[in-house]
Design a protein around this motif. Sequence first.
Motif, short mmCIF file in Angstrom:
data_model
loop_
_atom_site.label_atom_id
_atom_site.label_comp_id
_atom_site.label_asym_id
_atom_site.label_seq_id
_atom_site.Cartn_x
_atom_site.Cartn_y
_atom_site.Cartn_z
N ALA A 106 -7.23 -22.79 -19.14
CA ALA A 106 -8.33 -23.24 -18.25
C ALA A 106 -9.23 -24.20 -18.89
O ALA A 106 -9.64 -24.06 -20.18
N LEU A 107 -9.89 -25.00 -18.27
CA LEU A 107 -11.11 -25.69 -18.72
C LEU A 107 -12.12 -25.47 -17.76
O LEU A 107 -12.22 -25.77 -16.51
N GLY A 108 -13.38 -25.50 -18.37
CA GLY A 108 -14.76 -24.96 -17.13
C GLY A 108 -15.86 -25.84 -18.16
O GLY A 108 -15.90 -26.31 -19.39
N VAL A 109 -16.85 -25.94 -17.25
CA VAL A 109 -18.24 -26.71 -17.77
C VAL A 109 -19.35 -25.42 -17.34
O VAL A 109 -19.23 -25.07 -16.06
N VAL A 110 -19.91 -25.13 -18.37
CA VAL A 110 -21.26 -24.14 -18.13
C VAL A 110 -22.26 -25.11 -17.43
O VAL A 110 -22.49 -26.13 -17.82
N VAL A 111 -22.88 -24.74 -16.18
CA VAL A 111 -23.65 -25.56 -15.48
C VAL A 111 -25.08 -25.04 -15.39
O VAL A 111 -26.13 -25.54 -14.53
N ASN A 112 -25.53 -24.04 -16.03
CA ASN A 112 -26.86 -23.37 -15.91
C ASN A 112 -27.78 -23.26 -17.41
O ASN A 112 -28.34 -22.63 -17.38
N ARG A 113 -27.12 -23.92 -18.42
CA ARG A 113 -27.75 -23.84 -19.82
C ARG A 113 -28.30 -25.10 -20.25
O ARG A 113 -27.60 -25.86 -20.93
N PRO A 114 -29.34 -25.57 -19.85
CA PRO A 114 -29.95 -26.84 -20.42
C PRO A 114 -30.22 -26.66 -21.97
O PRO A 114 -30.35 -25.53 -22.37
#
Length: 185
Positions: A37-45
């Motif tokens: 699987a491949l994902g992107v964290v979307v809530n960590r500036p």
Amino acid sequence: MENVNLTNHFLIAMPGMVDPNFNGTLTYICDHSDQGALGVVVNRPIDLDLSTLFEQIGLSLPEGLHGEIVYFGGPVQTERGFVLHTPPLTFSSTLTVNDAVSLTTSKDVLEAVSQGAGPEKFIVSLGYAGWSAGQLEDELKQNAWLSVAADPQVIFDLAPEERLPAAMKLLGIDFASLSDEAGHA
């Protein structure tokens, strides 16, 4: 669990997540197969804004985007950019997740943004989250994550600090009520 495909789902890190890369994160899964699987964290500036990033890569940034933030996308290839964006635009390295979200890893998406011809909505991350074959399924069995079908509005229309609670709301759960203790029936 082996046959579950979590493409276009959010992974919500459970409160007991010990990996500091993922503690308190909301991760958007762009691709999930029997290969991994491949994902992107979307809530960590991170401490980098688009103006600085574009300056570093020799591109100008349209006035309305100054001050936009860059995100920690995950611990893999943190020197590389991963852009989650709305279709229909595609670039030389675009993975179309569905009709609402694409992932591009090539510089041409940033060049298009620089020229005012980029995607309508996008977030730029450095790095991605990756799982080998069966690894994510094992982590789900260990209660490291909750999963829920993703809503692109959470990614593109909410502030970073609002994204995790909004994803929890999709499940009908208040994040504050979660325990860091796993239970099995």
